[in-house]
Motif scaffolding. Structure first.
Motif, PDB file in Angstrom:
ATOM      1  N   LYS A 282       0.839  -1.201   0.000  1.00  0.00           N
ATOM      2  CA  LYS A 282       0.000   0.000   0.000  1.00  0.00           C
ATOM      3  C   LYS A 282       0.875   1.254   0.000  1.00  0.00           C
ATOM      4  N   THR A 283       0.541   2.213  -0.869  1.00  0.00           N
ATOM      5  CA  THR A 283       1.210   3.506  -0.909  1.00  0.00           C
ATOM      6  C   THR A 283       0.229   4.578  -0.428  1.00  0.00           C
ATOM      7  N   GLU A 284       0.624   5.836  -0.517  1.00  0.00           N
ATOM      8  CA  GLU A 284      -0.251   6.928  -0.073  1.00  0.00           C
ATOM      9  C   GLU A 284      -1.102   7.480  -1.216  1.00  0.00           C
ATOM     10  N   ARG A 285      -1.135   6.785  -2.322  1.00  0.00           N
ATOM     11  CA  ARG A 285      -2.033   7.162  -3.408  1.00  0.00           C
ATOM     12  C   ARG A 285      -3.485   6.971  -2.973  1.00  0.00           C
ATOM     13  N   ALA A 287      -7.177   5.415  -3.170  1.00  0.00           N
ATOM     14  CA  ALA A 287      -7.487   3.990  -3.274  1.00  0.00           C
ATOM     15  C   ALA A 287      -7.661   3.542  -4.721  1.00  0.00           C
ATOM     16  N   ARG A 289      -6.134   4.605  -7.209  1.00  0.00           N
ATOM     17  CA  ARG A 289      -4.881   4.736  -7.944  1.00  0.00           C
ATOM     18  C   ARG A 289      -3.836   3.717  -7.480  1.00  0.00           C
ATOM     19  N   GLN A 290      -4.277   2.774  -6.613  1.00  0.00           N
ATOM     20  CA  GLN A 290      -3.383   1.708  -6.183  1.00  0.00           C
ATOM     21  C   GLN A 290      -3.368   0.591  -7.246  1.00  0.00           C
ATOM     22  N   GLU A 678       5.894   3.228   0.524  1.00  0.00           N
ATOM     23  CA  GLU A 678       4.808   3.327   1.492  1.00  0.00           C
ATOM     24  C   GLU A 678       4.553   4.756   1.946  1.00  0.00           C
ATOM     25  N   ASN A 789       4.566   4.594  -8.371  1.00  0.00           N
ATOM     26  CA  ASN A 789       4.078   4.557  -6.986  1.00  0.00           C
ATOM     27  C   ASN A 789       2.736   3.839  -6.842  1.00  0.00           C
ATOM     28  N   THR A 790       2.536   2.782  -7.625  1.00  0.00           N
ATOM     29  CA  THR A 790       1.290   2.021  -7.512  1.00  0.00           C
ATOM     30  C   THR A 790       1.361   0.963  -6.431  1.00  0.00           C
ATOM     31  N   GLY A 791       2.541   0.698  -5.898  1.00  0.00           N
ATOM     32  CA  GLY A 791       2.726  -0.337  -4.886  1.00  0.00           C
ATOM     33  C   GLY A 791       3.222  -1.650  -5.440  1.00  0.00           C
TER      34      GLY A 791
END
Length: 811
Positions: A282-285, A287, A289-290, A678, A789-791
Motif C-alpha cells: 500500500k502507498t499513499e495514493r 485507493a 490509484r493503487q 509506502e 508509486n502504484t505499490g
C-alpha cells in the motif's frame, strides 16, 4: 585491438583476507602467468613450499600472507569447480563482495557495502571498485559481465587502492590474472552439460611459434535455457548465450624484455532480462490509484502471484545484446635495479537492450531501449624497484572514454488509464504512442601520478606510505525530445506564440504528457584535482604472524548527471544538480595474518571503518520517465565491520575453509533522500525523507562462505588418481533492495549449497558430477519498486537447483 574483455574481468572484485583453501590450485598457473621480471626475493617468514599462494596485489610477486592488506585469492580451478563462471557468481565465494544486476548495464559491484550507488546505472560517475584484467582497467561494471576465460586466479583487494593501481578506487579492486603464453606446448579442454539445456565448452592451447615468440588462444561458449517462462511470448527468459575468445602473442627477445599483445572478444545474445510479480504494498495514493484498483479497471490480473512459479507475462520486447572486446600491448623491461612496465589498451562495449519498464502484461510502456556504445583508451607506465630493505612502485596513468547513447521510450494503449486521472484517464489517445527520443554522450578524461613505498625498518617492522595526485574531467550532453501519438512535439512553450503551455484547460493533454516524458536539454560538466595518501605499518609479531594497521585519505571523483536533470515547474533544468561533489573518504583498518600447525592452518582477521562525506547516492522520484533517477550527494555514510578467513589442510587428503564478515553500513546523514513507496504517491506525501541511520542497500550484516574437499587414492580404469567429494556453501542475512529502505523490499536471508563428486588423475584428466543450490532454496537476488508509486513490487529470483557433469583434460 586487443584486450577489452580482459579489462572487465580483472577490476570488479575487491573483497576479503587471503583464503588459501580457495587458491590452493592457483599457485602453479599464476607462477607461469606472472612475468619473471616481477619476481622478488621471499620475505621473512615465508617459505618455498609448493602450496604457498602467490599474488601480485602490490605489483610484485609475493606470498599472500606477506601482503599487509585484506585480500581474497581464488584459484582458477576452484572458480571452475564451483561454477563461478562470471563476476556475479564470485559473491558466493567472497563474503563482503556484493553484486547486483537487473541486466548487464544496470550492474553494480560493491565491497563492504560501498562502490557505486544502488539503483539505475548512470555513466556520469565512477565506480569505487576497480576491475583489472591482466593490468587493464575496465571503467564500467556493465562491461564486466562476460564469462571468465582461461583465468589463472582472481585477487579481491578490500579497501582503497589508489596509490598502487592506475585508476583511483575507494572500495577495493578485483585483480584478474589470465594464463599467459608459454614456450612449452600445453593445452586444456573442458565440456559441461546439465539441466536447463546447459552446455559449456572451454579450450586453451599455448606453445612456441619460434625461439622468441609464443602464443596462446582460448575460447569459451556457454548456453542455457532461461529460468523464467514468459507466457506472452512462449519463451524462457534469463537465458545464457555467451561466446568468448582471447588470443595472446608473447615476444621475448631477451631475458630482460617481454612484449605481450593480447586481443579479446565476448558476445552475449540472451533472451533477457525480465522480472516476476512478487507482491503489492500500500502507498499513499488514492485507493482508486493503487495497483489492484488500476489493474481491475483494465481487467488485468498477473499471470501468477507466486514469484517462485517463475512465470511472467511481460508484453514488451526483451533483449540484452552485449558485445565486449579490445586490445592491449604490455611491455616489461628489466632495466637493472627495477622493472619498467607499459600497458597500452583500447576497449569497446556495445549494448543493445530492450526492456519492459512497466513490469506487467499491460501495454503501458511498450518500448524501452537505450543502446549504448563505449570506447575507452588507457595508458599506464610504472616502475617497480626491489632491494633488501626498500620496495617501491611509481606510476603514471591516463584514461579517456567516450560513451554515446540513443534511447527510445514509448507508451501504449493502457497508459492513460494507468497513469492519469479524471476525464483524461478514459482517453487512450492522450498517452498512446507518446514517445521520448534521448540522445546523450559523455567524454571522460583522467590522469594521475601515484606511488607506494615499502621500507623495511627492521627485519620485522615495515612502513608503507603511498601518494596519489589525480585530475578528472567530465563533459556530457543530454537531449530528450518528446512526441505525441500523432508525431507532434510535446513542448513547454507554444512554438508559434511562445506562450507557456500551462493552461490547465487548453493544455491539459500536454501537461499530462509532460508528466510522463518531459523534454529537456542539458550539458553538465565537472573537473577537479585531488590528492590521496595512505600509510600502512606492519610488524611480524612472531614467525608466520603479521599484524598491520592502515589509514587512507582518498577521494572518489565527482560526477555529472548524465540521464537528465530535475526541472522546475517551467521545465527548465536545475543546473545546480548537473554535477555531484567528490566523495571524501577516511579509511581505517587493522588486521592480523597468521599461519600455524606447520602452516597447515591459516587464520586472517581484519577490522575496518570507512567514513564517507558527500556520498554519491541515487535519487528516484518514482515516475515513469520524467526522471527515473539521478545522482545527488548524501551527507555522510559509514561502513565498518570485522572479517575472518580460516583454512586448514591437515593432509593432502582433506582441506576445509570458512570465511565470514560482519558489515555495519549505514547512512550517517541523509536528510533529503527519496521516500520509500509506502510514504509516496499522495498529494500530501513528503518530497523527501530523512533516512539517517538506515542501512545501506544491498548489504547483509552477516555473510559467510564455507566448504571442504576430501579425496582418497584409487586406481580406476588403469589410471592412478583420486576420487573426491567437495562441498561449497554460503549464507547471507537479510538486506534492503531499494535505495531507501522500504518494508516492501527487504530480501530475507538465504543459504546455498553446492556439491561435486569426481575422479581426477595427476596427468590432468578430471570428470565430476555437480549440483548447485542442492536444496532448492527459493531466494531473491533483487526486488524492484514498480514505476508510478502504484505499490507494485517485482523481483529477480535466484537460480533454481541445477545439476550436471563436467569432463576436462590437460595435455
Amino acid at each position: 585491438m586487443i584486450s577489452r574483455a580482459l579489462l572487465l574481468a580483472g577490476a570488479a572484485y575487491v573483497v576479503l583476507s587471503a583464503t588459501p583453501a580457495l587458491a590452493e590450485t592457483a599457485t602453479d598457473s599464476v607462477t607461469d602467468s606472472v612475468d619473471e621480471q616481477q619476481k622478488t626475493s621471499v620475505g621473512t617468514g615465508a617459505s618455498d613450499r609448493s602450496d604457498e599462494i602467490l599474488v601480485t596485489a602490490r605489483r610484485r610477486q609475493e606470498t599472500a600472507q606477506e601482503v599487509p592488506l585484506a585480500i581474497s585469492v581464488i584459484g582458477g580451478e576452484h572458480i571452475d569447480n564451483t561454477g563461478s563462471f562470471n563476476v556475479g557468481r564470485l559473491q558466493q565465494l567472497t563474503p563482503t563482495l556484493q553484486f547486483y544486476s537487473s541486466n548487464p548495464r544496470n550492474t553494480a559491484v560493491n565491497i563492504r557495502g560501498i562502490g557505486v550507488p544502488f539503483g539505475l546505472t548512470s555513466d556520469g560517475f565512477e565506480q569505487g571498485v576497480g576491475i583489472y584484467v591482466d593490468d587493464v582497467y575496465n571503467s564500467r561494471v556493465a562491461s564486466a559481465t562476460f564469462d571468465f576465460l582461461d583465468v589463472a586466479q582472481i585477487e579481491v583487494l578490500r579497501g582503497p587502492q589508489g596509490t598502487l593501481y592506475g585508476k583511483n578506487t575507494t572500495a577495493g579492486a578485483i585483480n584478474i590474472t589470465t594464463n599467459q603464453p608459454t614456450f612449452d606446448f600445453e593445452g586444456k579442454a573442458e565440456v559441461s552439460i546439465g539441466n536447463l539445456n546447459f552446455k559449456q565448452a572451454k579450450a586453451a592451447v599455448s606453445g612456441p611459434l619460434s625461439e622468441t615468440v609464443a602464443a596462446r588462444l582460448a575460447v569459451s561458449s556457454t548456453s542455457r535455457r532461461g529460468t523464467i517462462y514468459n507466457a506472452v511470448t512462449d519463451k524462457w527468459i534469463q537465458s545464457q548465450d555467451n561466446l568468448g575468445l582471447r588470443g595472446q602473442l608473447l615476444w621475448k627477445p631477451t631475458e630482460n624484455l617481454s612484449v605481450t599483445l593480447a586481443g579479446d572478444y565476448s558476445r552475449q545474445d540472451a533472451e533477457c532480462c525480465g522480472s516476476v510479480f512478487v507482491k503489492v504494498g500500500k502507498t499513499e495514493r488514492a485507493a482508486n490509484r493503487q495497483f489492484w484498483a488500476l489493474a481491475a479497471a483494465q481487467g488485468y490480473t498477473p499471470i501468477s502471484t507466486n514469484p517462485y512459479d517463475r512465470v511472467t507475462d511481460l508484453d514488451a520486447s526483451l533483449n540484452a545484446g552485449n558485445k565486449i572486446g579490445g586490445a592491449s600491448l604490455k611491455v616489461k623491461w628489466d632495466v637493472g635495479p627495477g622493472t619498467l612496465t607499459s600497458v597500452t589498451a583500447w576497449r569497446f562495449w556495445d549494448w543493445k537492450p530492450e526492456n519492459d519498464r512497466d513490469y506487467t502484461g499491460l501495454p503501458i510502456v511498450t518500448k524501452s531501449q537505450n543502446p549504448s556504445q563505449q570506447d575507452q583508451y588507457t595508458q599506464e607506465l610504472r616502475y617497480n624497484y626491489s632491494s633488501k630493505n626498500i620496495d617501491f612502485v611509481i606510476g603514471a596513468f591516463a584514461f579517456h572514454q567516450r560513451i554515446d547513447t540513443q534511447g527510445t521510450e514509448s507508451h501504449g494503449a493502457a497508459s492513460s488509464r494507468w497513469n492519469l486521472s479524471g476525464a483524461l484517464a478514459s482517453d487512450k489517445s492522450v498517452l498512446d504512442g507518446l514517445t521520448a527520443r534521448n540522445t546523450q554522450w559523455l567524454k571522460s578524461t583522467s590522469v594521475a601520478l601515484y606511488g607506494q613505498l615499502s621500507w623495511k625498518v627492521t627485519d620485522k617492522f615495515t612502513i608503507q606510505p603511498g601518494l596519489r595526485l589525480n585530475y578528472d574531467k567530465k563533459k556530457g550532453f543530454y537531449q530528450r525530445e518528446v512526441f505525441d501519438g500523432q508525431g507532434n512535439p510535446v513542448l513547454f512553450k507554444d512554438p508559434v506564440t511562445g506562450r507557456p503551455l500551462t493552461d490547465p484547460v487548453l493544455d491539459a493533454r500536454v501537461i499530462a504528457q509532460r508528466g510522463i516524458f518531459a523534454p529537456q536539454v542539458s550539458s553538465p560538466s565537472f573537473s577537479d584535482w585531488n590528492l590521496s595518501y595512505d600509510l600502512t605499518l606492519s610488524y611480524e609479531v612472531v614467525p608466520n604472524v603479521l599484524a598491520y594497521a592502515t589509514y587512507a585519505k582518498t577521494f572518489k571523483t565527482g560526477g555529472i548527471n548524465q540521464n537528465g536533470l530535475p526541472a522546475d515547474s517551467a521545465g527548465n533544468p536545475i543546473l545546480a544538480a548537473g554535477s555531484i561533489k567528490p566523495e571524501t573518504v577516511n579509511h581505517y583498518e587493522v588486521g592480523i595474518k597468521a599461519q600455524f600447525l606447520d602452516r597447515k592452518a591459516t587464520l586472517n582477521l581484519s577490522a575496518f571503518r570507512t567514513d564517507i562525506k558527500n556520498y554519491q547516492a541515487t535519487v528516484n522520484n518514482g515516475q515513469f520517465g520524467v526522471l527515473r533517477g539521478y545522482l545527488a550527494n548524501a551527507g555522510a555514510v559509514r561502513t565498518q565491520g570485522i572479517e575472518a578467513d580460516f583454512s586448514f589442510r591437515p593432509s593432502e587428503r582433506f582441506n576445509i575453509y570458512a570465511n565470514g564478515a560482519y558489515t555495519d553500513a549505514t547512512y550517517r546523514k541523509f536528510v533529503d533522500a527519496p521516500c520509500p513507496p509506502e510514504r509516496s504517491g499522495g498529494s500530501a506525501s513528503p518530497q523527501n525523507c530523512d533516512i539517517s541511520g538506515s542501512r545501506l542497500p544491498g548489504v547483509s550484516k552477516y555473510s559467510l562462505s564455507f566448504g571442504a574437499e576430501g579425496n582418497v587414492p584409487v586406481n580406476l580404469l588403469g589410471q592412478d588418481g583420486q576420487v573426491y567429494l567437495g562441498y561449497d556453501g554460503n549464507y547471507r542475512s537479510n538486506f534492503s533492495s531499494n535505495p531507501t529502505p522500504s518494508q516492501y523490499t527487504w530480501i530475507k536471508g538465504y543459504s546455498l549449497s553446492n556439491f561435486r563428486v569426481g575422479f581426477r588423475t595427476e596427468s590432468g584428466f578430471d570428470i565430476y558430477a555437480w549440483v548447485r543450490n542442492a536444496f532448492k532454496e527459493n531466494y531473491m537476488e533483487q526486488l524492484i519498486v514498480g514505476s508510478g508509486n502504484t505499490g507494485l513490487i517485482v523481483g529477480l529470483p535466484g537460480d533454481p537447483r541445477t545439476w550436471g557433469a563436467t569432463i576436462k583434460t590437460r595435455f
